[in-house]
Scaffold this motif. Structure first.
Motif, PDB file in Angstrom:
ATOM      1  N   MET A 105     -61.078 -17.049  26.285  1.00 14.42           N
ATOM      2  CA  MET A 105     -60.767 -16.069  27.325  1.00 14.42           C
ATOM      3  C   MET A 105     -60.232 -14.788  26.702  1.00 14.42           C
ATOM      4  SD  MET A 105     -58.168 -16.954  30.350  1.00 14.42           S
ATOM      5  CE  MET A 105     -57.814 -15.802  31.620  1.00 14.42           C
ATOM      6  N   ASP A 106     -60.511 -13.632  27.307  1.00 15.26           N
ATOM      7  CA  ASP A 106     -59.919 -12.370  26.846  1.00 15.26           C
ATOM      8  C   ASP A 106     -58.474 -12.273  27.334  1.00 15.26           C
ATOM      9  OD1 ASP A 106     -62.395 -11.763  25.918  1.00 15.26           O
ATOM     10  OD2 ASP A 106     -62.609  -9.875  27.009  1.00 15.26           O
ATOM     11  N   ALA A 107     -57.640 -11.581  26.571  1.00 20.19           N
ATOM     12  CA  ALA A 107     -56.219 -11.509  26.922  1.00 20.19           C
ATOM     13  C   ALA A 107     -55.864 -10.193  27.612  1.00 20.19           C
ATOM     14  CB  ALA A 107     -55.381 -11.673  25.659  1.00 20.19           C
ATOM     15  N   ASP A 108     -56.852  -9.521  28.177  1.00 21.41           N
ATOM     16  CA  ASP A 108     -56.592  -8.180  28.719  1.00 21.41           C
ATOM     17  C   ASP A 108     -56.735  -8.091  30.227  1.00 21.41           C
ATOM     18  OD1 ASP A 108     -59.233  -8.631  28.870  1.00 21.41           O
ATOM     19  OD2 ASP A 108     -59.874  -6.867  27.750  1.00 21.41           O
ATOM     20  N   GLY A 109     -56.793  -9.252  30.895  1.00 20.03           N
ATOM     21  CA  GLY A 109     -56.874  -9.249  32.363  1.00 20.03           C
ATOM     22  C   GLY A 109     -58.293  -9.133  32.896  1.00 20.03           C
ATOM     23  N   GLN A 110     -59.306  -9.130  31.987  1.00 18.50           N
ATOM     24  CA  GLN A 110     -60.681  -9.012  32.486  1.00 18.50           C
ATOM     25  C   GLN A 110     -61.195 -10.337  33.054  1.00 18.50           C
ATOM     26  OE1 GLN A 110     -62.516  -6.637  28.990  1.00 18.50           O
ATOM     27  NE2 GLN A 110     -63.346  -5.754  30.849  1.00 18.50           N
ATOM     28  N   HIS A 111     -60.568 -11.428  32.628  1.00 15.71           N
ATOM     29  CA  HIS A 111     -60.979 -12.750  33.123  1.00 15.71           C
ATOM     30  C   HIS A 111     -59.870 -13.331  34.005  1.00 15.71           C
ATOM     31  CE1 HIS A 111     -63.485 -12.812  29.216  1.00 15.71           C
ATOM     32  NE2 HIS A 111     -64.236 -12.400  30.215  1.00 15.71           N
ATOM     33  N   THR A 222     -61.996  -4.459  34.992  1.00 10.22           N
ATOM     34  CA  THR A 222     -61.669  -3.592  33.852  1.00 10.22           C
ATOM     35  C   THR A 222     -60.361  -4.103  33.244  1.00 10.22           C
ATOM     36  OG1 THR A 222     -60.871  -2.144  35.588  1.00 10.22           O
ATOM     37  CG2 THR A 222     -62.685  -1.323  34.285  1.00 10.22           C
ATOM     38  N   ARG A 223     -60.168  -3.871  31.947  1.00 11.54           N
ATOM     39  CA  ARG A 223     -58.949  -4.391  31.326  1.00 11.54           C
ATOM     40  C   ARG A 223     -57.719  -3.758  31.998  1.00 11.54           C
ATOM     41  NH1 ARG A 223     -56.978  -4.186  26.393  1.00 11.54           N
ATOM     42  NH2 ARG A 223     -58.713  -5.160  25.299  1.00 11.54           N
ATOM     43  N   THR A 224     -56.644  -4.545  32.124  1.00 11.06           N
ATOM     44  CA  THR A 224     -55.471  -4.087  32.858  1.00 11.06           C
ATOM     45  C   THR A 224     -54.851  -2.884  32.153  1.00 11.06           C
ATOM     46  OG1 THR A 224     -55.118  -6.424  33.310  1.00 11.06           O
ATOM     47  CG2 THR A 224     -53.386  -4.922  34.014  1.00 11.06           C
TER      48      THR A 224
HETATM   49 MG    MG Z   1     -61.849  -7.051  27.265  1.00 13.77          MG
END
Ligand code: MG
Ligand code: GDP
Length: 379
Positions: A105-111, A222-224
């Motif tokens: 999982m991505d750690a930027d809020g995209q998932h 989009t990333r947070t």
């Molecule tokens: Mg990302």
């Protein structure tokens, strides 16, 4: 038995979370991930943050949170790319926890972590690989820049149609749940991919090892906060990695490239013959030599590269398609892309011509593979 005792005896699901400068995103995300445990009855969730000494102090925040969440772990390393981070995280998870499942999982809020229980449920229903898919029916990518959208769509088309992974719509998604016993079979140690193309290599390897996949539509937000870490070198590695996947999937692409090189020789020799021996003018000779190369390429591809494919179209129809594909890729890649790279992006002309030839070859192969010598049966 209380809730904690109940989950203690369950098989483990290790979520590997790569981070580089995600200090602004990591804290709420970890909270949400562990909140999802309440909706997971079958597995005990462990989160492994793989951080590459992020200068923004991501690791410090994770260490703080480890006091609250005993199943939160941190693996630190030197930054050599997303793929390397995943390899490190997977090895740590497999060696330390002997998990039943691995999640990415991505750690930027995209998932959205709320989907984790659904992913895990599907592995309980006999699927080995659950993919959070932006391109499955219902998947959405709102608010993505045109360039990133183009990269996502075009990159996937390349993996699917050049790499030959046609049954998966989103081969580059970073949101997945995988049956852990398949991962050691994928021989991650010998993956040459260090960056983002790890994602497509992993899909290829999992499928080769018999994984049964399913795609779940996701909204790819989009990333947070913060900026994307996707670099130009990641994008170049991605394109080169495609040829490897294509080659390993079948030798057809390599044969196609050999034919292309023979075509260059035919073109040159025919030009010498037409101008020096037959005395044609230099307005006519290049066209005739180019046509000679196209015809020789067509014949070699028909009777060598794609000879094992069921013949769907007539000889002349294939010849026509081959010409149209050559015209299209010639115009779009060898000419327009070259102009774009040199005139609009201001890149060096030698670098641009190499990129254009590479992209042209890959696209030309895709068009001919899926149109001229299509394997599909005509209804
Ligand atoms: Mg990302
Ligand atoms: N550990 C580590 N994480 C990375 C690296 N590159 C990207 N990431 C993380 O991988 C995830 C996906 O990266 P991101 O920049 O969001 O890519 P994008 O979604 O394709 O724009 C994020 O959580 C990043 O922090 C890296 O080199 N090392």
């Amino acid at each position: 038995m209380n809730n904690t005792q109940k989950t203690e005896s369950l098989p483990r699901a290790c979520l590997v979370l790569p981070t580089y400068n995600e200090a602004e995103n990591i804290e709420p995300l970890i909270k949400e991930i562990f909140a999802a445990q309440l909706n997971i009855d079958t597995h005990r969730l462990h989160v492994i943050v793989v951080d590459d000494h992020s200068p923004d102090g991501t690791a410090d925040i994770v260490e703080q949170q480890m006091k609250t969440y005993p199943r939160l772990h941190l693996v630190s390393g030197i930054k050599t790319g997303l793929g390397d981070a995943y390899k490190r995280g997977f090895s740590f998870a497999l060696e330390t926890f002997n998990p039943d499942l691995l999640l990415q999982m991505d750690a930027d809020g995209q998932h959205d972590p709320k989907l984790i229980p659904q992913f895990i449920n599907l592995t309980n229903k006999d699927y080995d690989l659950v993919i959070g898919s932006r391109f499955a029916v219902g998947g959405i990518i709102p608010n993505l820049t045109i360039w990133r959208r183009f990269l996502a769509v075009f990159g996937n088309l390349l993996v699917r149609f050049v790499g030959g992974i046609t049954n998966i719509k989103d081969c580059t998604s970073g949101f997945r749940c995988i049956k852990a016993d398949l991962v050691p079979k994928c021989n991650l140690g010998v993956f040459s991919t260090r960056g983002y193309s790890f994602q497509s290599s992993l899909i290829y390897e999992l499928l080769r090892n018999g994984a049964k996949p399913i795609e779940i539509p996701i909204v790819f937000e989009t990333r947070t906060k913060g900026r994307s870490k996707l670099s130009y070198s990641d994008q170049i590695e991605f394109v080169f990695n495609l040829t490897k996947i294509a080659y390993r999937n079948s030798g057809e692409f390599i044969k196609y490239c050999c034919v292309g090189m023979i075509g260059v020789m035919v073109n040159t020799l025919a030009y010498i013959l037409f101008t020096r021996y037959f005395q044609f003018s230099i307005e006519i000779a290049p066209l005739m030599s180019m046509e000679s190369a196209i015809i020789s390429n067509f014949l070699l591809n028909n009777y060598w590269t794609f000879t094992n494919r069921p013949q769907k179209l007539s000889f002349f129809r294939k010849m026509l398609n081959f010409h149209l594909a050559a015209g299209f890729t010639g115009l779009v890649f060898y000419y327009l892309l070259f102009l774009f790279l040199t005139q609009v992006l201001g890149l060096n002309d030698m670098f641009s011509i190499i990129i254009s030839i590479f992209m042209g070859t890959v696209s030309n192969y895709s068009i001919n593979s899926y149109w001229t010598w299509s394997k599909k049966i005509n209804h």
